[in-house]
Design a protein around this motif. Structure first.
Motif, PDB file in Angstrom:
ATOM      1  N   ARG A   1       0.640  -1.069   0.083  1.00 30.26           N
ATOM      2  CA  ARG A   1       0.041   0.080  -0.026  1.00 30.26           C
ATOM      3  C   ARG A   1       0.935   1.318  -0.001  1.00 30.26           C
ATOM      4  O   ARG A   1       0.434   2.349  -0.452  1.00 30.26           O
TER       5      ARG A   1
ATOM      6  N   GLU B   1      -1.989   9.060  -6.737  1.00 34.00           N
ATOM      7  CA  GLU B   1      -3.021   7.911  -6.142  1.00 34.00           C
ATOM      8  C   GLU B   1      -2.578   6.940  -5.236  1.00 34.00           C
ATOM      9  O   GLU B   1      -1.292   6.921  -5.033  1.00 34.00           O
ATOM     10  N   LYS B   2      -3.328   6.397  -4.271  1.00 31.57           N
ATOM     11  CA  LYS B   2      -2.912   5.351  -3.309  1.00 31.57           C
ATOM     12  C   LYS B   2      -3.641   4.200  -3.476  1.00 31.57           C
ATOM     13  O   LYS B   2      -4.819   4.025  -3.670  1.00 31.57           O
TER      14      LYS B   2
ATOM     15  N   GLY C   1      -5.469   0.821  -2.466  1.00 34.71           N
ATOM     16  CA  GLY C   1      -6.111   0.551  -1.363  1.00 34.71           C
ATOM     17  C   GLY C   1      -7.128   1.648  -1.139  1.00 34.71           C
ATOM     18  O   GLY C   1      -8.133   1.343  -0.400  1.00 34.71           O
ATOM     19  N   ARG C   2      -6.767   2.999  -1.387  1.00 33.97           N
ATOM     20  CA  ARG C   2      -7.357   4.043  -1.229  1.00 33.97           C
ATOM     21  C   ARG C   2      -8.218   4.411  -2.392  1.00 33.97           C
ATOM     22  O   ARG C   2      -9.565   4.538  -2.319  1.00 33.97           O
ATOM     23  N   ASP C   3      -7.704   4.704  -3.475  1.00 35.49           N
ATOM     24  CA  ASP C   3      -8.284   4.988  -4.771  1.00 35.49           C
ATOM     25  C   ASP C   3      -8.591   3.801  -5.750  1.00 35.49           C
ATOM     26  O   ASP C   3      -8.984   4.067  -6.892  1.00 35.49           O
TER      27      ASP C   3
ATOM     28  N   THR D   1      -9.367  -0.567  -5.543  1.00 33.87           N
ATOM     29  CA  THR D   1      -9.540  -1.952  -4.578  1.00 33.87           C
ATOM     30  C   THR D   1      -8.398  -2.576  -4.447  1.00 33.87           C
ATOM     31  O   THR D   1      -7.599  -2.807  -5.470  1.00 33.87           O
ATOM     32  N   TYR D   2      -8.265  -3.270  -3.091  1.00 36.41           N
ATOM     33  CA  TYR D   2      -7.143  -4.012  -3.014  1.00 36.41           C
ATOM     34  C   TYR D   2      -7.236  -5.251  -2.414  1.00 36.41           C
ATOM     35  O   TYR D   2      -7.880  -5.190  -1.281  1.00 36.41           O
TER      36      TYR D   2
END
Length: 704
Positions: free
Chosen positions: A141, A183-184, A186-188, A190-191
């Protein structure tokens, strides 16, 4: 996977593999293990080409349907092949038919079943047991374009993950959105951690542990690579890898067996559609050295909680044996254990012991019921009724003769011989009761003694009478002296001499073969075992029966011959004609008896028919003798006593003369008119009669 198939009760399956090392080696291993363990047969092993032609997957589905009983399909295929085979099954309207069992390449992945939920429903898949590594999640992440430049594929992943384009040289042409780099993960987007991360990490650590141990043993006390590790031998390194033993990233032991395989630990999934019409993979069990499966958690397309079948042949019913198809041990035909056979094992039908028959299910044997002729049976009621009626009438005749013992009719009948004959008639009626009674040693003995004795009494007495009459008139043709042995005492001696032959034969029979009862299982051994019965009877064969009655029949035939010879004697003087009619009728009865008795030897009702026929024939024979010889006399004694008076005594010569003239009359009747014959005969009689007074001799006891 083989344990899952076995637990489901599936013994007839097909395999489907993607061409290549993974698919082909996986199917080969499954087939090999199934052969070694037995119990599972492979219907078909199909292969998906690397570059399938159009319609190839439809052909594969049609080929699988050639063995439609093999509903379970073991799949070692890549994601794309799985998706296309499911799509082909859907196109061919086979939704719900196949029972998919997928390898770890299917696992719990969504991509193979997207828009194929219905056709994939019920699929059982496996996946190596895994645990999420939190440290990897934190690390991944935190990755960005700026801190992960060493991974040359990371930029491509970034565009794919965030659906954007990186500058002019981006890999996603036409994408409207540009990547900002901020962009990150897991935030932006699905992970979800890739399921094999744990194993990749453990594999790297396994190599590290092996190298560390190898360095410690080969380069003891040195830092860095020593000369012995400059050129590492792969086989030597492999021995160190197989020897590692440490706790992996998920806290589980990492070891290898003698084959170099890690311990098998798998989660088992089933693809289910819940009540909200949402499809998901549900854990239904796990495998660690052995299978642990929650059958209650499983769900099938049909909604039926019972497991669908994938067998070549259904189990045989009770009482059926398996006839295995050659070369295919899981396929068989069921054959009913017919007749008197029972199911001894899955593959064998055996014959029940002779005194037993199969039970209702043909799974064992049970004793055959034993029967005997019952008193209430119609086959017994009729003979008993005739016998009782005959005994009553015979008793009445005997009482009448005893009461009117000294009357002319009784005396003229030959009292002594009449009582012998009536005794025989009584025994013929009475034998019905021991013939119907339940067999035991006493009853069997009585049957042997009295079966032919009643007839022997009757026909010995009648033979003696007819022989006496014949000798009297034959002697009269030669001389006027009476023949020898015509007195009552002589007649009794002759009669009982004839009877003693029968008794002697019976005693010899007793000595050579003592009477006993047997159960005859062959007499009513019908094709249908349900109707089979054992017959309780005396051990008297048909041959023994013929021998017992044979002597009496010989007396009867001889008596008939004498009755024919004496038919021309005037009825005014003797009983020849009634005896003749009695013997003719009796012969007809016994001629009818023989085909009925022996013609039913193969009938299931043999015991009933033969016993009834024999007893009725004996009773009818006795009734004929009683009716023709004694009922007229009893009628006169009871209802016309005025006729029961002495008649004029005649000389022996007069009796013979009348008999001779009657014979001549019979001979001339065909040559001249009746009047002429009678005139000539009468003139001859007048001329031959002596004029002197003759002394009369009484033959009251000899002729009527």
């Amino acid at each position: 996977m083989l344990d899952i198939v076995t637990a489901m009760g599936w013994n007839y399956v097909s395999t489907l593999a993607s061409e290549g090392n993974y698919g082909e080696s996986g199917v080969e291993a499954f087939v090999q293990i199934s052969r070694e363990s037995g119990g599972v047969c492979i219907a078909q092993s199909l292969k998906i080409p690397r570059e399938p032609k159009p319609g190839e997957f439809d052909k594969l589905i049609l080929r699988l349907l050639e063995t439609s009983n093999a509903r379970a399909v073991i799949m070692f295929a890549n994601e794309d092949d799985i998706r296309r085979i499911l799509d082909a099954a859907k196109r061919n309207n086979q939704t719900g038919h196949f029972l998919w069992v997928g390898s770890d390449s299917w696992g719990s992945k969504i991509s193979p079943v997207v828009q194929q939920e219905k056709v994939a429903e019920g699929a059982i898949t496996i996946l190596p047991k895994r645990a999420s590594v939190d440290a990897f999640d934190r690390y991944f992440r935190s990755r960005s374009l700026s801190n992960n430049r060493r991974n040359v594929w990371f930029a491509e992943f970034w565009e794919e993950n965030f659906a954007c384009k990186l500058g002019m040289h981006g890999k996603r042409p036409g994408s409207p959105k540009k990547c900002t780099g901020l962009e990150k993960v897991g935030r932006d987007s699905t992970y979800e951690q890739e399921g094999k991360v744990q194993f990749v990490m453990d594999a790297v650590y396994a190599m590290a542990h092996a190298l560390h141990r190898m360095h410690r043993e080969l380069c003891s006390g040195n830092t860095g690579l020593c000369p012995r590790m400059h050129n590492i031998d792969g086989k030597e390194l492999l021995t160190f890898i197989r020897a590692v033993n440490f706790n992996g990233s998920a806290g589980t032991p990492v070891t290898f067996n003698e084959n170099g395989d890690a311990p098998g630990r798998y989660d088992i999934f089933q693809y289910q559609i819940n009540k909200r019409s949402t499809a998901e993979y549900k854990v239904i069990g796990h495998w660690t050295d052995q299978l642990h499966l929650n059958m209650d958690a499983m769900q099938w397309t049909s909604g039926d909680p019972s497991v669908p079948a994938s067998v070549c042949s259904l189990p045989c019913k009770m009482g059926e044996r398996k006839k295995v198809v050659k070369g295919v041990p899981c396929c068989w035909h069921c054959e009913r254990c017919e007749g008197y056979h029972f199911q001894a094992s899955e593959l064998i039908c055996e014959l029940c012991p002779y005194e037993q028959r199969p039970d209702q299910n043909h799974t064992g044997c049970q004793p055959i019921p034993i029967i005997k002729l019952e008193w209430h049976s119609p086959w017994a009621v009729v003979p008993v009724f005739i016998s009782v009626l005959g005994i009553l009438v015979t008793t009445f005749v005997i009482v009448t003769f005893v009461r009117y013992h000294d009357t002319p009719i009784v005396r003229a009948s030959g009292r002594e011989m009449s009582y012998v004959l009536l005794t025989g008639i009584f025994l013929c009626y009475a034998i019905t009761f021991p013939m119907i009674a339940a067999p035991d040693v006493a009853v069997c003995s009585i049957r042997r003694i009295f079966l032919g004795l009643g007839m022997c009494f009757s026909y010995a007495a009648l033979l003696t009478k007819t022989n006496r009459i014949h000798r009297i008139f034959e002697q009269g043709k030669k001389a006027v002296t009476a023949p020898r042995f015509i007195s009552p005492a002589s007649q009794l001696v002759i009669t009982f001499s004839l009877i003693s032959v029968q008794l002697l034969g019976v005693f010899v029979w007793f000595a050579t073969d003592p009477p006993h009862m047997v159960v005859d299982y062959g007499e009513q051994r019908t094709q249908d075992p349900e109707n089979a019965r054992g017959v309780l009877k005396c051990d008297i064969s048909d041959l023994s029966l013929i021998c017992s009655l044979g002597y009496s029949i010989l007396l009867m035939v001889t008596c008939t011959v004498y009755a024919i010879k004496t038919r021309g004697v005037p009825e005014t003087f003797n009983e020849a004609k009634p005896i003749g009619f009695t013997m003719y009728t009796t012969c007809i009865i016994w001629l009818a008896f023989i085909p009925i008795f022996f013609g039913t030897a193969q009938s299931a009702e043999r015991m009933y028919i033969q016993t009834a026929t024999l007893t009725i024939s004996l009773s009818l024979s006795a009734s004929v003798s009683l009716g023709m010889l004694y009922m007229p006399k009893v009628y006169i004694i009871i209802f016309h006593p005025e006729q029961n008076v002495p008649k004029r005594k005649r000389t022996f010569k007069a009796i013979v003369t009348v008999a001779t003239m009657t014979s001549k009359l019979s001979q001339l009747a065909s040559e001249r008119p009746n009047g002429e014959v009678k005139t000539e005969i009468c003139e001859g009689m007048d001329a031959s009669m002596p004029s002197t007074k003759t002394k009369y001799v009484s033959y009251t006891n000899h002729a009527i």
